[in-house]
Design a protein around this motif. Sequence first.
Motif, PDB file in Angstrom:
ATOM      1  N   ALA A 170       0.832  -1.201   0.000  1.00  0.00           N
ATOM      2  CA  ALA A 170       0.000   0.000   0.000  1.00  0.00           C
ATOM      3  C   ALA A 170       0.869   1.254   0.000  1.00  0.00           C
ATOM      4  O   ALA A 170       0.640   2.181  -0.786  1.00  0.00           O
ATOM      5  CB  ALA A 170      -0.930   0.007   1.206  1.00  0.00           C
ATOM      6  N   ALA A 171       1.892   1.269   0.860  1.00  0.00           N
ATOM      7  CA  ALA A 171       2.741   2.453   0.955  1.00  0.00           C
ATOM      8  C   ALA A 171       3.494   2.665  -0.358  1.00  0.00           C
ATOM      9  O   ALA A 171       3.632   3.788  -0.842  1.00  0.00           O
ATOM     10  CB  ALA A 171       3.723   2.304   2.111  1.00  0.00           C
ATOM     11  N   TRP A 172       3.968   1.582  -0.936  1.00  0.00           N
ATOM     12  CA  TRP A 172       4.682   1.656  -2.210  1.00  0.00           C
ATOM     13  C   TRP A 172       3.771   2.264  -3.279  1.00  0.00           C
ATOM     14  O   TRP A 172       4.129   3.207  -3.985  1.00  0.00           O
ATOM     15  CB  TRP A 172       5.142   0.267  -2.618  1.00  0.00           C
ATOM     16  N   ALA A 173       2.567   1.714  -3.356  1.00  0.00           N
ATOM     17  CA  ALA A 173       1.623   2.184  -4.383  1.00  0.00           C
ATOM     18  C   ALA A 173       1.307   3.664  -4.189  1.00  0.00           C
ATOM     19  O   ALA A 173       1.317   4.446  -5.136  1.00  0.00           O
ATOM     20  CB  ALA A 173       0.336   1.367  -4.327  1.00  0.00           C
ATOM     21  N   ILE A 174       1.057   4.047  -2.946  1.00  0.00           N
ATOM     22  CA  ILE A 174       0.632   5.420  -2.689  1.00  0.00           C
ATOM     23  C   ILE A 174       1.781   6.404  -2.845  1.00  0.00           C
ATOM     24  O   ILE A 174       1.629   7.479  -3.417  1.00  0.00           O
ATOM     25  CB  ILE A 174       0.001   5.516  -1.285  1.00  0.00           C
ATOM     26  N   ALA A 175       2.967   6.014  -2.378  1.00  0.00           N
ATOM     27  CA  ALA A 175       4.072   6.969  -2.390  1.00  0.00           C
ATOM     28  C   ALA A 175       4.750   7.067  -3.750  1.00  0.00           C
ATOM     29  O   ALA A 175       5.244   8.118  -4.122  1.00  0.00           O
ATOM     30  CB  ALA A 175       5.095   6.593  -1.320  1.00  0.00           C
ATOM     31  N   LYS A 176       4.777   5.984  -4.499  1.00  0.00           N
ATOM     32  CA  LYS A 176       5.614   6.002  -5.706  1.00  0.00           C
ATOM     33  C   LYS A 176       4.824   6.100  -7.005  1.00  0.00           C
ATOM     34  O   LYS A 176       5.410   6.267  -8.062  1.00  0.00           O
ATOM     35  CB  LYS A 176       6.507   4.747  -5.754  1.00  0.00           C
ATOM     36  N   PHE A 200      -2.190   7.596  -9.179  1.00  0.00           N
ATOM     37  CA  PHE A 200      -3.326   6.917  -9.790  1.00  0.00           C
ATOM     38  C   PHE A 200      -4.615   7.509  -9.244  1.00  0.00           C
ATOM     39  O   PHE A 200      -4.631   8.204  -8.232  1.00  0.00           O
ATOM     40  CB  PHE A 200      -3.272   5.400  -9.544  1.00  0.00           C
ATOM     41  N   ARG A 201      -5.663   7.253  -9.961  1.00  0.00           N
ATOM     42  CA  ARG A 201      -6.976   7.727  -9.573  1.00  0.00           C
ATOM     43  C   ARG A 201      -7.418   7.033  -8.277  1.00  0.00           C
ATOM     44  O   ARG A 201      -7.164   5.839  -8.112  1.00  0.00           O
ATOM     45  CB  ARG A 201      -7.955   7.345 -10.674  1.00  0.00           C
ATOM     46  N   GLY A 202      -8.031   7.755  -7.387  1.00  0.00           N
ATOM     47  CA  GLY A 202      -8.557   7.140  -6.168  1.00  0.00           C
ATOM     48  C   GLY A 202      -7.503   6.938  -5.092  1.00  0.00           C
ATOM     49  O   GLY A 202      -7.707   6.206  -4.131  1.00  0.00           O
ATOM     50  N   LYS A 203      -6.348   7.612  -5.266  1.00  0.00           N
ATOM     51  CA  LYS A 203      -5.268   7.476  -4.298  1.00  0.00           C
ATOM     52  C   LYS A 203      -5.695   7.960  -2.910  1.00  0.00           C
ATOM     53  O   LYS A 203      -5.438   7.303  -1.909  1.00  0.00           O
ATOM     54  CB  LYS A 203      -4.097   8.309  -4.818  1.00  0.00           C
ATOM     55  N   SER A 204      -6.382   9.098  -2.881  1.00  0.00           N
ATOM     56  CA  SER A 204      -6.772   9.657  -1.577  1.00  0.00           C
ATOM     57  C   SER A 204      -7.852   8.788  -0.924  1.00  0.00           C
ATOM     58  O   SER A 204      -7.916   8.678   0.300  1.00  0.00           O
ATOM     59  CB  SER A 204      -7.257  11.091  -1.728  1.00  0.00           C
ATOM     60  N   VAL A 205      -8.675   8.157  -1.757  1.00  0.00           N
ATOM     61  CA  VAL A 205      -9.690   7.242  -1.212  1.00  0.00           C
ATOM     62  C   VAL A 205      -8.998   6.064  -0.540  1.00  0.00           C
ATOM     63  O   VAL A 205      -9.357   5.661   0.570  1.00  0.00           O
ATOM     64  CB  VAL A 205     -10.631   6.743  -2.332  1.00  0.00           C
ATOM     65  N   LEU A 206      -7.975   5.528  -1.195  1.00  0.00           N
ATOM     66  CA  LEU A 206      -7.234   4.410  -0.624  1.00  0.00           C
ATOM     67  C   LEU A 206      -6.609   4.814   0.709  1.00  0.00           C
ATOM     68  O   LEU A 206      -6.656   4.072   1.694  1.00  0.00           O
ATOM     69  CB  LEU A 206      -6.154   3.947  -1.616  1.00  0.00           C
ATOM     70  N   CYS A 207      -6.027   6.025   0.730  1.00  0.00           N
ATOM     71  CA  CYS A 207      -5.422   6.542   1.963  1.00  0.00           C
ATOM     72  C   CYS A 207      -6.441   6.572   3.092  1.00  0.00           C
ATOM     73  O   CYS A 207      -6.148   6.181   4.222  1.00  0.00           O
ATOM     74  CB  CYS A 207      -4.924   7.967   1.736  1.00  0.00           C
ATOM     75  N   THR A 208      -7.633   7.071   2.782  1.00  0.00           N
ATOM     76  CA  THR A 208      -8.677   7.178   3.794  1.00  0.00           C
ATOM     77  C   THR A 208      -9.116   5.796   4.254  1.00  0.00           C
ATOM     78  O   THR A 208      -9.313   5.569   5.450  1.00  0.00           O
ATOM     79  CB  THR A 208      -9.897   7.924   3.216  1.00  0.00           C
ATOM     80  N   LEU A 209      -9.238   4.872   3.315  1.00  0.00           N
ATOM     81  CA  LEU A 209      -9.671   3.517   3.665  1.00  0.00           C
ATOM     82  C   LEU A 209      -8.677   2.839   4.597  1.00  0.00           C
ATOM     83  O   LEU A 209      -9.066   2.113   5.509  1.00  0.00           O
ATOM     84  CB  LEU A 209      -9.846   2.681   2.396  1.00  0.00           C
ATOM     85  N   ILE A 210      -7.397   3.105   4.368  1.00  0.00           N
ATOM     86  CA  ILE A 210      -6.380   2.499   5.234  1.00  0.00           C
ATOM     87  C   ILE A 210      -6.569   2.958   6.676  1.00  0.00           C
ATOM     88  O   ILE A 210      -6.337   2.205   7.615  1.00  0.00           O
ATOM     89  CB  ILE A 210      -4.967   2.851   4.716  1.00  0.00           C
TER      90      ILE A 210
END
Lengths: 278, 348
Positions: free
Chosen positions: A81-87, A90-100
């Motif tokens: 998750a951190a790899w995907a978000i930091a590097k 993509f669309r929906g990145k902030s949604v993923l952050c919130t879901l975590i």
Amino acid sequence: MTPRLPHQSRGLQLTLILCALVFIGFFLLLPLVAVFAEALAKGFGTYTAALVDPDALSAIELTLLVAAISVPLNVVFGLCAAWAIAKFDFRGKSVLCTLIDLPFSVSPVVAGLVYVLLFGAQGWFGPWLIDHGVRIIFAVPGIILATILVTFPFVARELIPLMEEQGRTDEEAALALGASGFRTFLRVTLPNIKWGLLYGVLLCNARAMGEFGAVSVVSGHLRGLTNTMPLHVEILYNEYNFAAAFAVASLLALLALVTLVLKTSLEWKFGYSHGSTR
Amino acid sequence: MISLHNISKSFGTFAALHDIDLTVRDGEFLALLGPSGSGKTTLLRIIAGLAFPDEGQVRFNGEDVTDLPVAERKVGFVFQQYALFRHMSVLDNVGFGLSVRPRAQRPAKARIRARARELLDLVQLDGLGDRYPAQLSGGQQQRVALARALAVEPQLLLLDEPFGALDAKVRKELRRWLRQLHEQMGLTSIFVTHDQEEALELADRVVVLDRGVIEQIGTPEEVYMAPRSGFVSGFVGDCNSLPVTVSGGRAEFDGQPLDVAVERLRDGPARLDFRPHDAAVSANGHGLPLHVSGVYRRGGCWRVEGAVNGSGQIIEIDLDADQPAPRLGSQIAFSITRARVFAEEGTQ
């Protein structure tokens, strides 16, 4: 004008520090002392007897098993998750952050109930699972699932800001030098985040071992079978077996202390290595 | 030979590059020059394979490499902040490219270390192999980054603002040294810079970019002496701009005709650009009046600042320092010896 400012605020500074100390002393230190005092109130013999009791041993064993499964899984998930978000963008990145963050904001009881709803006897998949002889609720798999849900933000949350701050150029440099993606991860990314990762693992582990609410819902409290340490403490306490309850609780408190010491030394090391290499 | 064909790239709604065509000859030292946001770094990253164009083709020696990732393009890339691996010694940094090769092509450990030492010698850092990047100065880190990029024996060396983070003196030394290295190793090099002086001093050819479009490609001499657009003349070198009116093939400033040839421009408002050194004081008092508001020494010249006429337009001219400096507040007359006239921005 400016030199007077620190002088003026010294009184305020002292008051604030005193407030914090009194607060910590009353709410943290005192209970901690009480746990150990109560555990040892009837002597060392009673204390050790409570710990080597078969039910207690089985609770300790289960707690270790749950942590041993959920922590590595959450390390893998957290890294992904951190790899995907930091590097990547993509669309929906902030949604993923919130879901975590969701497990932080939702009550653990709800987290437990979700699994009962899904896998319980009256749940969505319950009847099918029972027909096939798979027990999840009131069994070890349910406890592990609930623990994973509750603890999954710890590693990811620790790594995301760290990896975002470090950016992508180190990885790009490694790739430009011909390294494969996996090798880049092993030799460049992992060393860059190792202290943060360890820190996240520590917090994740402490929570995995200490989780009560979510586990309580799915466990069924079967002595010697589905009791983790926190649940065992509760049972002993409800049976007015205070010395034994506090003896097991003291182990959890000890875990907290060890975590705290490791965490502080990591923070020191973490901050130190940051300061010296940046 | 590297060639780019119709390269376009946008980030969201922002068009970073638009229809770029460029050919880089073997052995050439090429500068991509432009202000921030001009797309120069994006272009460099596309050549490297760190970014991919939305449209167009990248070719190395005629072969289409557009979709090839950076690892397979065999280029050396030096990052702006060097991106040295903090947790590795200098020697391990330099040897990294060799140590991550697939096992069959990987040299033995001792061989890698020996090669890394050779490269450190080459970049004049012998004896610093056991240090960590944090223990080196900016200039030394830059050299390590260069040695690391050269270790994989690239034909093409790409440098992103290679001197941006260094102080002026170190920068000057490193520039000269890099130019030597480029020739000695027979590399083709492309570097990105926003510093026109750097581009003019180092490069065989300069590509001037503005807002994702190539404004001009030429030798430093061509770009400086014969800028093809107002943007180029304003961006490359010191430049004064005066609003003029074109009528009948001649430029007029404030009703006064100037001795400047105008080609290919319709009558109407235009912009006249001239360099500070393309002006001379007229002895007979004829010419444009300059109200002197500042004088300082700039090498062998007086750099004189002042307003022209009543327009309030501030310009700078260079006067021979053998003559006494004009006094502040005085008025001098000057003529423009060489200038170019461009259409006003937005009209052509």
